[in-house]
Design a protein around this motif. Structure first.
Motif, PDB file in Angstrom:
ATOM      1  N   LEU A  70     -60.842  -2.163 -24.205  1.00 33.22           N
ATOM      2  CA  LEU A  70     -59.592  -1.411 -24.151  1.00 33.22           C
ATOM      3  C   LEU A  70     -59.593  -0.450 -22.972  1.00 33.22           C
ATOM      4  N   ALA A  83     -62.631   4.763 -32.526  1.00 33.05           N
ATOM      5  CA  ALA A  83     -61.417   4.024 -32.168  1.00 33.05           C
ATOM      6  C   ALA A  83     -60.255   4.987 -31.942  1.00 33.05           C
ATOM      7  N   LEU A 112     -63.802  -1.393 -27.805  1.00 34.59           N
ATOM      8  CA  LEU A 112     -63.351  -0.119 -27.235  1.00 34.59           C
ATOM      9  C   LEU A 112     -63.565  -0.103 -25.721  1.00 34.59           C
ATOM     10  N   GLU A 118     -61.111  -9.457 -32.018  1.00 34.72           N
ATOM     11  CA  GLU A 118     -59.789  -8.888 -31.765  1.00 34.72           C
ATOM     12  C   GLU A 118     -58.714  -9.618 -32.577  1.00 34.72           C
ATOM     13  N   VAL A 127     -57.628  -2.135 -31.685  1.00 38.66           N
ATOM     14  CA  VAL A 127     -58.296  -0.824 -31.797  1.00 38.66           C
ATOM     15  C   VAL A 127     -57.526   0.072 -32.759  1.00 38.66           C
ATOM     16  N   ALA A 140     -67.344  -3.371 -32.367  1.00 44.13           N
ATOM     17  CA  ALA A 140     -66.284  -2.369 -32.203  1.00 44.13           C
ATOM     18  C   ALA A 140     -66.447  -1.651 -30.868  1.00 44.13           C
TER      19      ALA A 140
END
Length: 185
Positions: A61, A112, A58, A16, A101, A54
């Motif tokens: 998030l 994303a 996600l 991140e 993201v 990734a």
């Protein structure tokens, strides 16, 4: 005494940070392992590829967005005021995840962009029962976007910048929230 973050979380934190600070191209497995303070093998134990990293980001998030939605639903001030007040970045986990993201989306990773759309739609769905119509919902969403955008531009200390308006604080923010809440209800 709080426990130190586990290796998996340290790896996601490092990924991140690299995305935010240096962009997607720099966020290699080697750079992420080094920034997380783990061996590449340790990173690969948790994330077999950059795509897995990734996907982990996600998922982070979406979990943070769900936590935000839960707080929004129970906010004493009401969902609209909560949403607008939290549209000013505070370097919280959700803010960092959104920016990271966004970096992935900007680099052409469809998953994303899809995750960002889902989060935005979830916020809109949570606000919809508290506004009078879709135009009022759009007003709330756009004011939130503007607060977030101007705050993002202002983080470099660009006081008086022609690009970003000042981010309202204190009484000005309260007035804005009251005005938009009133217009939207």
């Amino acid at each position: 005494m709080p426990r130190p973050p586990r290796a998996r979380e340290r790896v996601l934190d490092a990924f991140e940070r690299i995305l935010i600070d240096d962009g997607e191209r720099t966020a290699t497995l080697d750079a992420t392992a080094k920034a997380a303070g783990v061996s590449k093998g340790g990173l690969l134990y948790h994330f077999a590829s950059k795509d897995d990293l990734a996907a982990g980001l996600l998922a982070r998030l979406e979990a943070l967005a769900q936590d935000d939605l839960d707080r929004m639903a129970s906010a004493e001030e009401g969902p609209i005021a909560y949403f607008l007040r939290t549209s000013v970045m505070e370097d919280a986990g959700l803010d960092r995840a959104l920016v990271a993201v966004s970096r992935l989306a900007q680099s052409g990773i469809p998953a994303a962009a899809d995750a960002l759309r889902r989060v935005r739609e979830a916020w809109a769905d949570a606000l919809r029962p508290h506004v009078r119509d879709d135009t009022a919902l759009e007003l709330v969403m756009l004011v939130s976007d503007g607060l977030y955008y101007n705050n993002a531009l202002d983080t470099a200390g660009a006081e008086g910048s022609a690009l970003a308006g000042p981010v309202p604080t204190g009484g000005r923010l309260e007035k804005l929230i009251a005005l938009v809440s009133s217009a939207a209800s």
